[in-house]
Design a protein around this motif. Structure first.
Motif, PDB file in Angstrom:
ATOM      1  N   THR A  40     -49.456  28.275 -37.202  1.00  0.00           N
ATOM      2  CA  THR A  40     -50.536  28.129 -38.190  1.00  0.00           C
ATOM      3  C   THR A  40     -51.751  28.959 -37.805  1.00  0.00           C
ATOM      4  OG1 THR A  40     -49.765  25.890 -38.704  1.00  0.00           O
ATOM      5  CG2 THR A  40     -52.006  26.468 -39.395  1.00  0.00           C
ATOM      6  N   SER A  41     -52.102  28.954 -36.528  1.00  0.00           N
ATOM      7  CA  SER A  41     -53.250  29.756 -36.103  1.00  0.00           C
ATOM      8  C   SER A  41     -52.972  31.245 -36.280  1.00  0.00           C
ATOM      9  CB  SER A  41     -53.607  29.458 -34.640  1.00  0.00           C
ATOM     10  OG  SER A  41     -52.610  29.923 -33.762  1.00  0.00           O
ATOM     11  N   ALA A  42     -51.739  31.660 -36.012  1.00  0.00           N
ATOM     12  CA  ALA A  42     -51.381  33.065 -36.208  1.00  0.00           C
ATOM     13  C   ALA A  42     -51.436  33.436 -37.693  1.00  0.00           C
ATOM     14  CB  ALA A  42     -49.981  33.330 -35.654  1.00  0.00           C
ATOM     15  N   LEU A  43     -50.964  32.524 -38.544  1.00  0.00           N
ATOM     16  CA  LEU A  43     -51.019  32.775 -39.989  1.00  0.00           C
ATOM     17  C   LEU A  43     -52.467  32.896 -40.454  1.00  0.00           C
ATOM     18  CD1 LEU A  43     -49.385  32.989 -42.642  1.00  0.00           C
ATOM     19  CD2 LEU A  43     -49.656  30.516 -42.877  1.00  0.00           C
ATOM     20  N   TYR A  44     -53.326  32.018 -39.958  1.00  0.00           N
ATOM     21  CA  TYR A  44     -54.740  32.108 -40.318  1.00  0.00           C
ATOM     22  C   TYR A  44     -55.380  33.385 -39.774  1.00  0.00           C
ATOM     23  CZ  TYR A  44     -55.012  27.351 -42.181  1.00  0.00           C
ATOM     24  OH  TYR A  44     -54.863  26.226 -42.955  1.00  0.00           O
ATOM     25  N   GLU A  45     -54.998  33.767 -38.569  1.00  0.00           N
ATOM     26  CA  GLU A  45     -55.603  34.973 -37.986  1.00  0.00           C
ATOM     27  C   GLU A  45     -55.319  36.212 -38.838  1.00  0.00           C
ATOM     28  OE1 GLU A  45     -55.489  37.604 -33.872  1.00  0.00           O
ATOM     29  OE2 GLU A  45     -55.350  35.416 -33.781  1.00  0.00           O
ATOM     30  N   VAL A  46     -54.066  36.396 -39.236  1.00  0.00           N
ATOM     31  CA  VAL A  46     -53.736  37.605 -39.991  1.00  0.00           C
ATOM     32  C   VAL A  46     -54.259  37.539 -41.425  1.00  0.00           C
ATOM     33  CG1 VAL A  46     -51.717  38.113 -38.552  1.00  0.00           C
ATOM     34  CG2 VAL A  46     -51.423  36.740 -40.632  1.00  0.00           C
ATOM     35  N   THR A  47     -54.311  36.341 -42.015  1.00  0.00           N
ATOM     36  CA  THR A  47     -54.813  36.246 -43.390  1.00  0.00           C
ATOM     37  C   THR A  47     -56.343  36.317 -43.446  1.00  0.00           C
ATOM     38  OG1 THR A  47     -54.609  33.819 -43.253  1.00  0.00           O
ATOM     39  CG2 THR A  47     -52.822  35.025 -44.342  1.00  0.00           C
ATOM     40  N   ILE A  48     -57.023  35.751 -42.438  1.00  0.00           N
ATOM     41  CA  ILE A  48     -58.483  35.880 -42.382  1.00  0.00           C
ATOM     42  C   ILE A  48     -58.854  37.348 -42.224  1.00  0.00           C
ATOM     43  CG2 ILE A  48     -60.519  35.423 -40.949  1.00  0.00           C
ATOM     44  CD1 ILE A  48     -59.380  32.623 -40.420  1.00  0.00           C
ATOM     45  N   ARG A  49     -58.127  38.045 -41.359  1.00  0.00           N
ATOM     46  CA  ARG A  49     -58.383  39.472 -41.151  1.00  0.00           C
ATOM     47  C   ARG A  49     -58.103  40.257 -42.438  1.00  0.00           C
ATOM     48  NH1 ARG A  49     -54.930  41.371 -36.448  1.00  0.00           N
ATOM     49  NH2 ARG A  49     -56.098  39.714 -35.431  1.00  0.00           N
ATOM     50  N   TYR A  50     -57.009  39.908 -43.121  1.00  0.00           N
ATOM     51  CA  TYR A  50     -56.639  40.633 -44.337  1.00  0.00           C
ATOM     52  C   TYR A  50     -57.614  40.348 -45.472  1.00  0.00           C
ATOM     53  CZ  TYR A  50     -53.558  42.785 -47.793  1.00  0.00           C
ATOM     54  OH  TYR A  50     -53.038  43.607 -48.765  1.00  0.00           O
ATOM     55  N   SER A  51     -58.205  39.154 -45.470  1.00  0.00           N
ATOM     56  CA  SER A  51     -59.162  38.812 -46.531  1.00  0.00           C
ATOM     57  C   SER A  51     -60.470  39.585 -46.399  1.00  0.00           C
ATOM     58  CB  SER A  51     -59.461  37.306 -46.501  1.00  0.00           C
ATOM     59  OG  SER A  51     -60.219  36.961 -45.348  1.00  0.00           O
ATOM     60  N   MET A 124     -57.250  25.218 -36.144  1.00  0.00           N
ATOM     61  CA  MET A 124     -56.356  26.371 -36.123  1.00  0.00           C
ATOM     62  C   MET A 124     -57.085  27.650 -36.546  1.00  0.00           C
ATOM     63  SD  MET A 124     -53.525  25.232 -34.961  1.00  0.00           S
ATOM     64  CE  MET A 124     -54.632  24.235 -33.956  1.00  0.00           C
ATOM     65  N   ALA A 125     -57.970  27.525 -37.526  1.00  0.00           N
ATOM     66  CA  ALA A 125     -58.743  28.685 -37.965  1.00  0.00           C
ATOM     67  C   ALA A 125     -59.717  29.136 -36.876  1.00  0.00           C
ATOM     68  CB  ALA A 125     -59.504  28.352 -39.242  1.00  0.00           C
ATOM     69  N   GLN A 126     -60.287  28.182 -36.127  1.00  0.00           N
ATOM     70  CA  GLN A 126     -61.178  28.544 -35.022  1.00  0.00           C
ATOM     71  C   GLN A 126     -60.423  29.244 -33.907  1.00  0.00           C
ATOM     72  OE1 GLN A 126     -64.495  25.673 -33.864  1.00  0.00           O
ATOM     73  NE2 GLN A 126     -63.098  24.353 -35.010  1.00  0.00           N
ATOM     74  N   VAL A 127     -59.234  28.763 -33.591  1.00  0.00           N
ATOM     75  CA  VAL A 127     -58.414  29.426 -32.582  1.00  0.00           C
ATOM     76  C   VAL A 127     -58.155  30.874 -32.994  1.00  0.00           C
ATOM     77  CG1 VAL A 127     -56.121  29.494 -31.513  1.00  0.00           C
ATOM     78  CG2 VAL A 127     -57.328  27.316 -31.737  1.00  0.00           C
ATOM     79  N   ALA A 128     -57.945  31.079 -34.295  1.00  0.00           N
ATOM     80  CA  ALA A 128     -57.690  32.421 -34.809  1.00  0.00           C
ATOM     81  C   ALA A 128     -58.936  33.291 -34.815  1.00  0.00           C
ATOM     82  CB  ALA A 128     -57.120  32.318 -36.227  1.00  0.00           C
ATOM     83  N   TYR A 129     -60.087  32.678 -35.073  1.00  0.00           N
ATOM     84  CA  TYR A 129     -61.315  33.435 -35.340  1.00  0.00           C
ATOM     85  C   TYR A 129     -62.205  33.598 -34.108  1.00  0.00           C
ATOM     86  CZ  TYR A 129     -65.031  35.068 -38.519  1.00  0.00           C
ATOM     87  OH  TYR A 129     -65.972  35.810 -39.177  1.00  0.00           O
ATOM     88  N   PHE A 130     -62.213  32.587 -33.238  1.00  0.00           N
ATOM     89  CA  PHE A 130     -63.088  32.604 -32.062  1.00  0.00           C
ATOM     90  C   PHE A 130     -62.259  32.557 -30.786  1.00  0.00           C
ATOM     91  CE2 PHE A 130     -65.492  30.336 -35.416  1.00  0.00           C
ATOM     92  CZ  PHE A 130     -66.579  31.201 -35.533  1.00  0.00           C
TER      93      PHE A 130
END
Length: 201
Positions: A40-51, A124-130
């Motif tokens: 989930t964190s990996a999915l958020y990382e790539v989608t946050i970056r793509y957004s 999960m989004a924080q793990v991806a973002y920070f």
């Protein structure tokens, strides 16, 4: 006949197929259960970056993000998702009791489970973002749903809607299995970026 690789139609098809492959990869990596947090964190990382102006390569960057986030995401998942699941199960027990006390306890358990689910998604989004510690990530994740109630509703609404539509209309499950999670994460990414932008300072 000449095909323009830069055409809007071809670009749209490529993006759609990328999100289908990303969705399938995400589901595959969730199968062991203990890897749900990292996936989930990996999915958020790539989608946050793509957004953010379509930067990055969602499918190519997914596995490196999965490996990089694995331990932090797993620990955060154990702190937040595990108790959310336990509260969800306990609500079934309380609702099975034909008493007012059982009904009240069931409602409280559902509210607690929903709050912890939102905290898990924020975590999960924080793990991806920070690159914060697990302790700080869990602390922030528990505070954000209360600090951002409107955006939290949006964060919860997307997965809840996908599950509800699948239960009410089983054929909709095909859409969930093909693009539901990846597109849902992409839509949620804008909410996460908005929340983090407000609290990053």
């Amino acid at each position: 006949m000449r095909i323009d690789p830069e055409s809007r139609a071809l670009s749209g098809l490529t993006t759609f197929l990328t999100f289908v492959a990303l969705n399938l990869l995400y589901l595959l990596l969730c199968i062991p259960i203990v890897t749900i947090g990292a996936a989930t964190s990996a999915l958020y990382e790539v989608t946050i970056r793509y957004s953010d102006d379509e930067s990055g390569h969602p499918l190519k960057d997914f596995l490196p993000a999965f490996r990089a986030n694995f331990w932090r995401a797993t620990l955060v998942m154990l702190c937040l998702l595990a108790p959310a699941v336990l509260l969800g199960y306990s609500s079934v027990f309380w609702f099975s009791m034909p008493t007012i006390l059982g009904g009240v306890a069931g409602i409280m358990a559902v509210i607690g489970a929903a709050y912890l689910l939102a905290a898990f998604l924020y975590g999960m989004a924080q793990v991806a973002y920070f690159r914060s510690t697990v302790r700080q990530t869990v602390k922030n994740a528990l505070l954000l749903p209360a600090a951002e109630p409107v955006r939290t509703l949006g964060v919860l609404l997307i997965p809840v809607t996908l599950v509800a539509l699948t239960i009410l209309f089983p054929p909709f499950g095909f859409i969930v299995l093909t693009v539901g999670f990846s597109v849902g994460a992409y839509a949620t990414a804008f909410l996460f970026r908005s929340v983090f932008g407000r609290h990053e300072a």
